[in-house]
Design a protein around this motif. Structure first.
Motif, PDB file in Angstrom:
ATOM      1  N   LEU A  32      -3.264   1.967   2.800  1.00 20.93           N
ATOM      2  CA  LEU A  32      -1.956   2.251   3.370  1.00 20.93           C
ATOM      3  C   LEU A  32      -0.838   1.930   2.385  1.00 20.93           C
ATOM      4  N   ALA A  33      -0.962   0.810   1.697  1.00 25.14           N
ATOM      5  CA  ALA A  33       0.070   0.424   0.723  1.00 25.14           C
ATOM      6  C   ALA A  33       0.182   1.473  -0.382  1.00 25.14           C
ATOM      7  N   GLU A  34      -0.953   1.978  -0.826  1.00 21.43           N
ATOM      8  CA  GLU A  34      -0.946   3.003  -1.874  1.00 21.43           C
ATOM      9  C   GLU A  34      -0.241   4.263  -1.379  1.00 21.43           C
ATOM     10  N   TYR A  35      -0.524   4.668  -0.147  1.00 19.69           N
ATOM     11  CA  TYR A  35       0.108   5.858   0.433  1.00 19.69           C
ATOM     12  C   TYR A  35       1.624   5.677   0.543  1.00 19.69           C
ATOM     13  N   VAL A  36       2.032   4.497   0.991  1.00 24.45           N
ATOM     14  CA  VAL A  36       3.456   4.227   1.215  1.00 24.45           C
ATOM     15  C   VAL A  36       4.203   3.983  -0.094  1.00 24.45           C
ATOM     16  N   GLY A  37       3.460   3.537  -1.123  1.00 23.79           N
ATOM     17  CA  GLY A  37       4.086   3.252  -2.411  1.00 23.79           C
ATOM     18  C   GLY A  37       4.592   1.830  -2.526  1.00 23.79           C
ATOM     19  N   ILE A  38       3.857   0.911  -1.912  1.00 26.88           N
ATOM     20  CA  ILE A  38       4.222  -0.501  -1.980  1.00 26.88           C
ATOM     21  C   ILE A  38       2.999  -1.317  -2.366  1.00 26.88           C
ATOM     22  N   ILE A  61       4.796   5.269   6.785  1.00 24.85           N
ATOM     23  CA  ILE A  61       3.708   4.670   7.561  1.00 24.85           C
ATOM     24  C   ILE A  61       3.408   5.527   8.789  1.00 24.85           C
ATOM     25  N   ALA A  62       4.450   5.964   9.476  1.00 27.12           N
ATOM     26  CA  ALA A  62       4.269   6.820  10.658  1.00 27.12           C
ATOM     27  C   ALA A  62       3.562   8.121  10.273  1.00 27.12           C
ATOM     28  N   ASP A  63       3.958   8.719   9.157  1.00 22.02           N
ATOM     29  CA  ASP A  63       3.315   9.952   8.692  1.00 22.02           C
ATOM     30  C   ASP A  63       1.843   9.722   8.388  1.00 22.02           C
ATOM     31  N   TYR A  64       1.529   8.595   7.774  1.00 25.21           N
ATOM     32  CA  TYR A  64       0.135   8.295   7.435  1.00 25.21           C
ATOM     33  C   TYR A  64      -0.743   8.305   8.687  1.00 25.21           C
ATOM     34  N   PHE A  65      -0.223   7.730   9.759  1.00 22.53           N
ATOM     35  CA  PHE A  65      -1.007   7.641  10.991  1.00 22.53           C
ATOM     36  C   PHE A  65      -0.801   8.838  11.919  1.00 22.53           C
ATOM     37  N   GLY A  66       0.133   9.727  11.592  1.00 19.08           N
ATOM     38  CA  GLY A  66       0.385  10.887  12.441  1.00 19.08           C
ATOM     39  C   GLY A  66       1.053  10.533  13.760  1.00 19.08           C
ATOM     40  N   VAL A  67       1.895   9.516  13.726  1.00 15.03           N
ATOM     41  CA  VAL A  67       2.626   9.105  14.928  1.00 15.03           C
ATOM     42  C   VAL A  67       4.125   9.194  14.637  1.00 15.03           C
ATOM     43  N   SER A  68       4.930   9.101  15.674  1.00 16.69           N
ATOM     44  CA  SER A  68       6.371   9.100  15.469  1.00 16.69           C
ATOM     45  C   SER A  68       6.817   7.711  15.001  1.00 16.69           C
TER      46      SER A  68
END
Length: 125
Positions: A32-38, A61-68
């Protein structure tokens, strides 16, 4: 004003990381950190509730999980702000299909132009 919503990002984030809503698999802090860039350490602070992500990080983070973002922040979808996971995916799909349609139209126009302007061989009658 008693309808004040409660900030629940740490709890919601732990729940989402335990079981991704789309894949059903756990998510590591590193992924998740890699996806978010942190850094994973920064994500750990979000999960512990010691720091809060910026709006941009929250959206990632919301985009990663597909939630609002609303779901991520308060743990549920709220009224008119609600965009379900499927609605968000459908919206992204339509945007991409629109981009593909434009590319196809441009390619068709270019092919027609080339066919019209191409030097035609002499035809003997």
């Amino acid at each position: 004003m008693e309808n004040k919503r409660k900030y629940k990002l740490p709890e919601t984030l732990r729940q989402l990381m335990k079981k991704h809503p789309i894949t059903g698999k756990p998510t590591t802090q590193k992924e998740l950190a890699e996806y978010v860039g942190i850094r994973p350490q920064s994500l750990a602070l979000y999960v512990q509730g010691k720091t809060e992500p910026s709006a941009a990080k929250c959206l990632a983070i919301a985009d990663y999980f597909g939630v609002s973002a609303d779901y991520l922040l308060i743990g549920y979808e709220d009224g008119d702000i609600y965009f379900s996971m499927m609605d968000a995916q459908r919206r992204r799909m339509y945007e991409r299909l629109g981009q593909i349609a434009v590319l196809c139209s441009q390619a068709e126009n270019q092919a027609l132009y080339l066919m019209e302007t191409e030097v035609k061989p002499d035809v003997q009658e």
